[in-house]
Design an enzyme around this catalytic site. Sequence first.
Site, PDB file in Angstrom:
ATOM      1  N   LYS A 181      15.808 -37.342 -19.690  1.00  0.00           N
ATOM      2  CA  LYS A 181      14.458 -37.148 -20.212  1.00  0.00           C
ATOM      3  C   LYS A 181      13.715 -36.056 -19.422  1.00  0.00           C
ATOM      4  CE  LYS A 181      14.590 -40.242 -23.470  1.00  0.00           C
ATOM      5  NZ  LYS A 181      15.941 -40.749 -23.290  1.00  0.00           N
TER       6      LYS A 181
HETATM    7  C1  LIG Z   1      13.789 -42.143 -29.502  1.00  0.00           C
HETATM    8  C2  LIG Z   1      14.240 -43.065 -28.412  1.00  0.00           C
HETATM    9  N1  LIG Z   1      13.845 -44.336 -28.449  1.00  0.00           N
HETATM   10  C3  LIG Z   1      14.196 -45.203 -27.490  1.00  0.00           C
HETATM   11  C4  LIG Z   1      14.988 -44.844 -26.432  1.00  0.00           C
HETATM   12  C5  LIG Z   1      15.418 -45.871 -25.441  1.00  0.00           C
HETATM   13  O1  LIG Z   1      15.172 -45.555 -24.122  1.00  0.00           O
HETATM   14  P1  LIG Z   1      16.110 -46.141 -22.957  1.00  0.00           P
HETATM   15  O2  LIG Z   1      17.400 -45.431 -23.034  1.00  0.00           O
HETATM   16  O3  LIG Z   1      15.339 -45.861 -21.714  1.00  0.00           O
HETATM   17  O4  LIG Z   1      16.236 -47.609 -23.215  1.00  0.00           O
HETATM   18  C6  LIG Z   1      15.428 -43.519 -26.345  1.00  0.00           C
HETATM   19  C7  LIG Z   1      16.269 -43.096 -25.211  1.00  0.00           C
HETATM   20  O5  LIG Z   1      17.119 -42.285 -25.243  1.00  0.00           O
HETATM   21  C8  LIG Z   1      15.055 -42.610 -27.365  1.00  0.00           C
HETATM   22  O6  LIG Z   1      15.503 -41.346 -27.341  1.00  0.00           O
END
Ligand SMILES: Cc1ncc(COP(=O)(O)O)c(C=O)c1O
Length: 373
Positions: A181
């Site tokens: 990110k």
């Molecule tokens: C659009 C979107 N939603 C939710 C998430 C979920 O985040 P995490 O991987 O921290 O659980 C991501 C992560 O890549 C994402 O790109």
Amino acid sequence: MRINLSSPDIDQSDIDAVVAVLKTPTLSLGPKLPEFEEKLAAVAGVKHAVAVNSGTSALHCIIRGLGFGPGDEVITTPFSFVASANCILFEQARPVFVDIDPLDYNIDVARLEAAITPRTKAILAVDVFGRPARLDLIEKIAARHNLRLIEDSCEALGSTYQGRPAGSFGSAGAFAFYPNKQMTTGEGGMVVTNDAALADLCRSYRNQGRGSGGAWLAHERLGYNFRLSDINCALGITQLARLDEFIAKRAAVAARYDRLLAGQSDVFTPAPYAAGRLSWFVYVIRLADRFTQADRDTVLEHLRQKGIGCNNYFSPIHLQPFYGELLGTKEGDFPVTERVAARTIALPFYNNLPESAQQDVVAELRAALARRG
Ligand SMILES: Cc1ncc(COP(=O)(O)O)c(C=O)c1O
């Protein structure tokens, strides 16, 4: 990989901040947690922020906190990371997919109202690849139909839309801090909201259902362990302090790709963004329609063989096998999503990606495309 798909930007201030926490007795639920939350809330332009251990947990807390459950429908996009729809399933509510706009890959607002039924409770908009959805229009549709709006801004920290920060629209937003990110906490996420009661509920869910100020073994509701340690929060604070620098570096990397790919008629580069500041998450190109999914996969394979990290962002959610089993979704349901998803390629993209590496990536991409003819 010779050139990674993503890479975090960690400097001495990050290392020092993490080490400093390690020298204290409060590795979790210490002072770095509220400090990170307050600083993030300011960047997101909201009153409350609740740090959790992932973006997925943030979304789950929001869905649960808003009280959605069996029989409820939540409208969302099939062109996203799977977690943005999974969070609806976690609470036995039903994701209802709406196809995307082929230009910006976000949910197609023109198709939204047709998907609303008496069971619809919310619209979960995703700011795909960092690019905010048409949030002003979605906000109006949600208000007209008395629906909640949830913003999955996991990919959009620092973006703005018509002068407002991504994540600040609707009832609540979610951010994520995985190392690919814009900024990272190793793993981590954040709920952002102006709703104090929702923020309190999310705090409770994150910490095993405990109430605020209650005893350690008093559990007011079914909760989870979604806590984010002070080690992660310390990293979040120093990373957040450099967010503007990160966003500027990423914009420069994206602009270099745009230049290097200009004139490549069989490749669509990301559409320009005019609604505010774009905080780039990934740089995703799309091959022209004459290429098939198999052609695209051959290009991915070629790049990987040359040591270049790349990926097919995204594989449509409705085509994940368990979605088919649960919801009956199948190929052909969302043709724009499927046409786009079959041809997209995320290229290596991170703050300090050298121009020479970008030149290599584009040269290898050209070579792969030339092979196809
Ligand atoms: C659009 C979107 N939603 C939710 C998430 C979920 O985040 P995490 O991987 O921290 O659980 C991501 C992560 O890549 C994402 O790109």
